[in-house]
Design an enzyme around this catalytic site. Structure first.
Site, PDB file in Angstrom:
ATOM      1  N   ALA A   1      -6.401  -5.148   1.401  1.00 35.49           N
ATOM      2  CA  ALA A   1      -5.793  -3.821   1.230  1.00 35.49           C
ATOM      3  C   ALA A   1      -6.575  -2.777   2.035  1.00 35.49           C
ATOM      4  O   ALA A   1      -6.291  -2.538   3.204  1.00 35.49           O
ATOM      5  CB  ALA A   1      -5.736  -3.463  -0.252  1.00 35.49           C
ATOM      6  N   ARG A   2      -7.624  -2.188   1.436  1.00 37.37           N
ATOM      7  CA  ARG A   2      -8.359  -1.126   2.139  1.00 37.37           C
ATOM      8  C   ARG A   2      -8.980  -1.646   3.429  1.00 37.37           C
ATOM      9  O   ARG A   2      -9.104  -0.916   4.413  1.00 37.37           O
ATOM     10  CB  ARG A   2      -9.432  -0.541   1.228  1.00 37.37           C
ATOM     11  CG  ARG A   2      -8.864   0.300   0.090  1.00 37.37           C
ATOM     12  CD  ARG A   2      -9.931   0.609  -0.928  1.00 37.37           C
ATOM     13  NE  ARG A   2     -10.532  -0.616  -1.442  1.00 37.37           N
ATOM     14  CZ  ARG A   2     -11.708  -0.695  -2.027  1.00 37.37           C
ATOM     15  NH1 ARG A   2     -12.439   0.374  -2.184  1.00 37.37           N
ATOM     16  NH2 ARG A   2     -12.184  -1.850  -2.466  1.00 37.37           N
TER      17      ARG A   2
ATOM     18  N   GLN B   1       8.075  -5.150  -2.986  1.00 40.50           N
ATOM     19  CA  GLN B   1       7.418  -5.063  -4.292  1.00 40.50           C
ATOM     20  C   GLN B   1       8.150  -4.059  -5.161  1.00 40.50           C
ATOM     21  O   GLN B   1       8.385  -2.927  -4.733  1.00 40.50           O
ATOM     22  CB  GLN B   1       5.960  -4.614  -4.156  1.00 40.50           C
ATOM     23  CG  GLN B   1       5.247  -4.692  -5.495  1.00 40.50           C
ATOM     24  CD  GLN B   1       3.846  -4.125  -5.487  1.00 40.50           C
ATOM     25  OE1 GLN B   1       3.653  -2.954  -5.196  1.00 40.50           O
ATOM     26  NE2 GLN B   1       2.870  -4.939  -5.815  1.00 40.50           N
TER      27      GLN B   1
ATOM     28  N   HIS C   1      -5.929  -8.844  -8.392  1.00 45.60           N
ATOM     29  CA  HIS C   1      -6.893  -7.839  -7.927  1.00 45.60           C
ATOM     30  C   HIS C   1      -8.050  -7.895  -8.931  1.00 45.60           C
ATOM     31  O   HIS C   1      -7.851  -7.645 -10.121  1.00 45.60           O
ATOM     32  CB  HIS C   1      -6.211  -6.462  -7.902  1.00 45.60           C
ATOM     33  CG  HIS C   1      -7.143  -5.341  -7.603  1.00 45.60           C
ATOM     34  ND1 HIS C   1      -6.812  -4.027  -7.771  1.00 45.60           N
ATOM     35  CD2 HIS C   1      -8.414  -5.333  -7.122  1.00 45.60           C
ATOM     36  CE1 HIS C   1      -7.828  -3.258  -7.421  1.00 45.60           C
ATOM     37  NE2 HIS C   1      -8.811  -4.030  -7.032  1.00 45.60           N
TER      38      HIS C   1
ATOM     39  N   LEU D   1       0.846  -1.202   0.000  1.00 46.92           N
ATOM     40  CA  LEU D   1       0.000   0.000   0.000  1.00 46.92           C
ATOM     41  C   LEU D   1       0.876   1.245   0.000  1.00 46.92           C
ATOM     42  O   LEU D   1       1.482   1.592   1.019  1.00 46.92           O
ATOM     43  CB  LEU D   1      -0.886   0.014   1.252  1.00 46.92           C
ATOM     44  CG  LEU D   1      -1.971  -1.065   1.329  1.00 46.92           C
ATOM     45  CD1 LEU D   1      -2.460  -1.243   2.750  1.00 46.92           C
ATOM     46  CD2 LEU D   1      -3.127  -0.720   0.405  1.00 46.92           C
ATOM     47  N   THR D   2       0.964   1.886  -1.153  1.00 45.23           N
ATOM     48  CA  THR D   2       1.802   3.073  -1.263  1.00 45.23           C
ATOM     49  C   THR D   2       1.391   4.123  -0.226  1.00 45.23           C
ATOM     50  O   THR D   2       0.196   4.331  -0.014  1.00 45.23           O
ATOM     51  CB  THR D   2       1.683   3.656  -2.693  1.00 45.23           C
ATOM     52  OG1 THR D   2       2.184   2.671  -3.582  1.00 45.23           O
ATOM     53  CG2 THR D   2       2.464   4.941  -2.859  1.00 45.23           C
TER      54      THR D   2
ATOM     55  N   ASN E   1      -7.783 -10.841  -4.488  1.00 42.51           N
ATOM     56  CA  ASN E   1      -7.711  -9.543  -3.826  1.00 42.51           C
ATOM     57  C   ASN E   1      -8.860  -8.652  -4.295  1.00 42.51           C
ATOM     58  O   ASN E   1      -9.128  -8.559  -5.478  1.00 42.51           O
ATOM     59  CB  ASN E   1      -6.348  -8.901  -4.152  1.00 42.51           C
ATOM     60  CG  ASN E   1      -6.253  -7.440  -3.772  1.00 42.51           C
ATOM     61  OD1 ASN E   1      -5.852  -6.610  -4.582  1.00 42.51           O
ATOM     62  ND2 ASN E   1      -6.617  -7.101  -2.565  1.00 42.51           N
TER      63      ASN E   1
ATOM     64  N   LYS F   1       1.854  -9.542  -8.974  1.00 39.06           N
ATOM     65  CA  LYS F   1       0.509  -9.018  -8.668  1.00 39.06           C
ATOM     66  C   LYS F   1      -0.112  -8.453  -9.941  1.00 39.06           C
ATOM     67  O   LYS F   1       0.480  -7.596 -10.599  1.00 39.06           O
ATOM     68  CB  LYS F   1       0.610  -7.928  -7.592  1.00 39.06           C
ATOM     69  CG  LYS F   1      -0.741  -7.430  -7.136  1.00 39.06           C
ATOM     70  CD  LYS F   1      -0.653  -6.794  -5.753  1.00 39.06           C
ATOM     71  CE  LYS F   1      -1.980  -6.205  -5.331  1.00 39.06           C
ATOM     72  NZ  LYS F   1      -2.180  -4.826  -5.781  1.00 39.06           N
TER      73      LYS F   1
ATOM     74  N   CYS G   1      -0.309  -1.738 -11.041  1.00 33.47           N
ATOM     75  CA  CYS G   1      -0.418  -0.296 -10.794  1.00 33.47           C
ATOM     76  C   CYS G   1      -1.097   0.398 -11.980  1.00 33.47           C
ATOM     77  O   CYS G   1      -0.629   0.303 -13.112  1.00 33.47           O
ATOM     78  CB  CYS G   1       0.960   0.318 -10.541  1.00 33.47           C
ATOM     79  SG  CYS G   1       0.827   2.048 -10.093  1.00 33.47           S
TER      80      CYS G   1
HETATM   81  C1  LIG Z   1      -3.784   3.573  -0.612  1.00 29.22           C
HETATM   82  C2  LIG Z   1      -3.511   2.433  -1.532  1.00 29.22           C
HETATM   83  C3  LIG Z   1      -2.221   2.204  -1.947  1.00 29.22           C
HETATM   84  C4  LIG Z   1      -1.934   1.119  -2.788  1.00 29.22           C
HETATM   85  N1  LIG Z   1      -0.649   0.878  -3.151  1.00 29.22           N
HETATM   86  C5  LIG Z   1      -0.362  -0.236  -3.871  1.00 29.22           C
HETATM   87  C6  LIG Z   1       0.981  -0.592  -4.154  1.00 29.22           C
HETATM   88  O1  LIG Z   1       1.927   0.085  -3.784  1.00 29.22           O
HETATM   89  N2  LIG Z   1       1.194  -1.717  -4.880  1.00 29.22           N
HETATM   90  C7  LIG Z   1       0.168  -2.504  -5.326  1.00 29.22           C
HETATM   91  O2  LIG Z   1       0.416  -3.524  -5.958  1.00 29.22           O
HETATM   92  N3  LIG Z   1      -1.104  -2.193  -5.057  1.00 29.22           N
HETATM   93  C8  LIG Z   1      -1.400  -1.083  -4.337  1.00 29.22           C
HETATM   94  N4  LIG Z   1      -2.697  -0.787  -4.039  1.00 29.22           N
HETATM   95  C9  LIG Z   1      -3.761  -1.687  -4.480  1.00 29.22           C
HETATM   96  C10 LIG Z   1      -4.068  -2.681  -3.379  1.00 29.22           C
HETATM   97  O3  LIG Z   1      -2.945  -3.453  -3.064  1.00 29.22           O
HETATM   98  C11 LIG Z   1      -5.232  -3.618  -3.757  1.00 29.22           C
HETATM   99  O4  LIG Z   1      -4.861  -4.343  -4.886  1.00 29.22           O
HETATM  100  C12 LIG Z   1      -6.515  -2.872  -4.045  1.00 29.22           C
HETATM  101  O5  LIG Z   1      -6.740  -1.835  -3.123  1.00 29.22           O
HETATM  102  C13 LIG Z   1      -7.722  -3.819  -4.001  1.00 29.22           C
HETATM  103  O6  LIG Z   1      -7.885  -4.409  -2.760  1.00 29.22           O
HETATM  104  P1  LIG Z   1      -9.018  -3.927  -1.707  1.00 29.22           P
HETATM  105  O7  LIG Z   1     -10.322  -3.977  -2.409  1.00 29.22           O
HETATM  106  O8  LIG Z   1      -8.897  -4.897  -0.568  1.00 29.22           O
HETATM  107  O9  LIG Z   1      -8.669  -2.534  -1.330  1.00 29.22           O
HETATM  108  C14 LIG Z   1      -2.990   0.286  -3.225  1.00 29.22           C
HETATM  109  C15 LIG Z   1      -4.287   0.538  -2.795  1.00 29.22           C
HETATM  110  C16 LIG Z   1      -4.560   1.595  -1.961  1.00 29.22           C
HETATM  111  C17 LIG Z   1      -5.964   1.833  -1.495  1.00 29.22           C
END
Ligand SMILES: Cc1cc2nc3c(=O)[nH]c(=O)nc-3n(C[C@H](O)[C@H](O)[C@H](O)COP(=O)(O)O)c2cc1C
Length: 668
Positions: free
Chosen positions: A538-539, A383, A483, A330-331, A515, A453, A414
């Site tokens: 994630a969220r 990652q 995802h 999560l960035t 995911n 991913k 991404c």
């Molecule tokens: C704030 C935020 C930052 C994220 N940063 C990344 C990241 O750095 N690398 C990545 O592969 N996915 C990133 N994602 C995507 C999540 O890893 C995930 O795939 C996506 O939010 C779906 O999952 P969720 O429905 O459980 O949130 C990010 C998502 C959010 C909300």
């Protein structure tokens, strides 16, 4: 009308007519709001039609009290920092405004002027080699006289490590600054902690210099990449030649053109609708040659190394990923302090925020900081994101040889333009040949598993992950996470778990993780009923980090507001450890706390819900908590998040500004 629009309209109605309604009318309206689909089912007694959060004065800082007074005089629209408004106020933003992205023109963090910072050399009782021309302050007495009062009596760094490296500039310095302004050290504890290496993967100067001067030896990565690139190109050329020959023969015979599977040998055809997975299963003629070539090249690449002892494929580290709980990369918000919180809540696998391969290779300190690993992270991966086989492979060699990681994850999900337009992230999914070169070359230099991913695809209704999953298995990936949304969809729809299921079947025996939208143990149960080997959260973790405890113990945890506040206190302490306890460290901790709070407020306490569990895309009506603190923690108001940060880290500096970075924290 979308769900969010429905809820917005209903609540707006509530605000406008609030003054004139009788209690019975208010109750009726509350029920009407509750009956709307897509709105979390909160017990009616907690519904609040007047949405202004009421907070005990004891929780308010002086600045907040002043603002509150001002708002009573009629300036209610803007929040404390003037940056954001209550979510139901005013007309809904236009589509253009919504799509514009909030992180453009975000206010820049205020920084302390250099003259107000102590010179690092003086801080460590050393002589400053810049002398007169040094831009930092050398006057300890003046610095101490002007220093604001301490934020608390206990310095977490001194207490935990026996020494606070921020010395007299520490904002919690009372416990370790003597009357003569000396930094006190607890020698025994300091020695013990020095030998323990609590945080690993820091970039040391010697390595940074090698990278800056391009003196690091990437011979292995370069050789393997070149070999694999040649193999793939030769195969593609011969396939093209073969196809062309076939086409000419057929057109010579009866004028018909032959349609062939393009996926193995050229870019994935993203323009054609490819929802039917059976085509992948039947088009296995190229698969066989693929398997052969991968095996052959792996063997030659891994065993031909003359310089030292190399691991054979069967000696490489294996990880059993199945049924483990995975905290998504999560960035910004998935920083080390946040991952420590999640570890405490029971997550198994953690991964760092996405790091750019080129920046790592350039020895950029800020990028390397993302790769740090805490001792509690027992199954940890990094990652990386990049577009080219050579850079990604070199980056893998560097990680393999210099860092402590259990796996390396390749980001192919991404969606952001900045990354996508450079051919990185999700763009790799559309370039099958390049993708193969990348994965096989990366794999060839790693002694730890390589994971990937993905998203369902790039475009809406044009899923391509099912083409790629079996290939990734053959190219050597140890785990694929999908995802369940395309790049185009972003967060506008629910994740497609049926499709994840199909992909997981095609990927077996390689584990495939699902995911998307996991927010309760029931969601995880549904995930595990598919062919997916596990779930990535994630969220859900940002909204309620105790989701991992709930998933492990299969229960809903009606966590109290005090427990949630204690969790925030822990986060702040972890933050002061990680980013520092001087002014800059405190403000960095605050900024990352605020980013997290922009997700955390979306949790609806279990005890308030008529219908459990909460769903990730359901928007609650305004409600009051069972205590002032619970109400405060549920506020969507940026100003209230700042108040929470002030309760934990003291008043914000002058001209403080904050706007959350990520749009994903919004309901739409
Ligand atoms: C704030 C935020 C930052 C994220 N940063 C990344 C990241 O750095 N690398 C990545 O592969 N996915 C990133 N994602 C995507 C999540 O890893 C995930 O795939 C996506 O939010 C779906 O999952 P969720 O429905 O459980 O949130 C990010 C998502 C959010 C909300």
């Amino acid at each position: 009308m979308s769900t969010a629009e429905q809820s917005g309209t209903a609540a707006e109605g509530g605000n406008v007519k609030e003054e004139k309604r009788t209690p019975a009318e208010r109750d009726a309206l509350a029920r009407q709001i509750l009956d709307k689909p897509g709105i979390a089912q909160i017990k009616p007694e907690f519904i609040l039609l007047d949405h202004r959060i009421k907070i005990s004065e004891e929780f308010l800082s002086n600045k907040s009290k002043e603002k509150l007074e001002a708002s009573k005089d009629g300036n209610e629209g803007e929040t404390e920092n003037g940056a954001s408004r209550d979510r139901e106020e005013g007309p809904p933003p236009s589509k253009r405004m919504r799509l514009k992205g909030r992180n453009k023109k975000r206010p820049v963090n205020t920084k302390l002027h250099n003259s107000k910072k102590m010179c690092p050399a003086v801080l460590h009782a050393q002589e400053c080699r810049f002398g007169e021309s040094c831009k930092f302050s050398h006057d300890i007495k003046k610095f101490m006289a002007e220093k604001p009062t301490d934020l608390g009596p206990v310095c977490i760094n001194f207490e935990k490590f026996g020494k606070c490296q921020y010395g007299i500039s520490c904002r919690y310095g009372k416990s370790h600054i003597s009357e003569e302004f000396e930094n006190i050290i607890n020698e025994d504890l300091y020695k013990e902690m020095q030998s323990r290496k609590v945080v690993k993967n820091a970039l040391y100067k010697e390595l940074q210099h090698k990278l800056w001067k391009k003196k690091y030896d990437f011979e292995k990565a370069n050789r393997n990449t070149a070999q694999i690139q040649t193999e793939v190109r030769t195969r593609v050329d011969s396939e093209k030649f073969h196809k062309e020959g076939q086409r000419l023969t057929n057109s010579g015979n009866d004028g018909e053109t032959v349609k062939t599977e393009t996926c193995d040998s050229s870019s994935v055809d993203t323009s054609s609708k490819t929802d039917n997975c059976s085509s992948v299963l039947t088009s296995s003629d190229t698969e066989m040659s693929d398997v052969g070539s991968t095996k052959q090249s792996d063997a030659s690449v891994c065993l031909s190394d003359a310089e030292g002892i190399r691991l054979r494929p069967q000696e490489k580290k294996l990880i059993d990923f199945s049924n483990k709980l995975y905290l998504a990369p999560l960035t910004t918000v998935g920083n080390l302090p946040f991952r420590r919180i999640c570890k405490g809540m029971g997550v198994d696998i953690t991964c760092c925020e996405m790091a750019l391969a080129t920046n790592i290779l350039q020895g950029q300190m800020s990028e390397w900081a993302l790769l740090k690993r805490h001792e509690t992270e027992d199954l940890f991966g990094v990652q990386i994101c990049g577009a080219f086989p050579d850079t990604l492979t070199r980056c893998c060699q560097l990680i393999n040889d210099e860092l402590s990681v259990d796996f390396v994850d390749l980001n192919c999900g991404c969606p952001i333009d900045l990354v996508f337009k450079k051919g990185e992230g999700c763009a790799l999914m559309g370039k099958s040949n390049k993708f193969e070169q990348v994965v096989r070359s990366m794999k060839s230099v790693l002694d730890v598993p390589l994971t990937v991913k993905l998203r369902t695809g790039i475009f809406d209704n044009k899923n391509i992950a099912h083409y790629l999953v079996p290939k990734l298995r053959r190219w050597g990936a140890s785990l694929v996470t999908i995802h369940g949304r395309s790049r185009e969809q972003r967060y506008t729809r629910m994740a497609d778990w049926d499709y994840i299921d199909e992909c997981a079947k095609l990927g077996a025996p390689m584990p495939v993780f699902g995911n998307g939208d996991l927010l309760s143990y029931e969601d995880l149960d549904a995930c595990l009923k598919t062919s997916a080997s596990g779930g990535m959260v994630a969220r859900g973790a940002l909204i309620k980090p105790w989701i991992f405890t709930e998933m492990k113990e299969r229960r809903h945890w009606d966590i109290s507001a005090n427990e949630r506040f204690d969790m925030l206190k822990n986060y702040v302490n972890f933050g002061l450890e990680h980013w520092g306890s001087d002014h800059q460290g405190v403000e960095n901790t605050r900024r990352f706390l605020l980013e997290w709070l922009s997700f955390l407020y979306r949790y609806i306490p279990v005890g308030l819900l008529d219908q459990v569990p909460q769903k990730i895309n359901e928007r609650p009506p305004f409600y009051v908590g069972r205590s002032d603190l619970e109400t405060l923690l549920s506020s969507s108001n940026c100003g209230d998040w700042i108040k929470i940060s002030e309760m934990l880290l003291g008043p914000v500096p002058e001209e403080f500004n904050f706007l959350p970075k990520h749009k994903a924290n919004a309901y739409k």
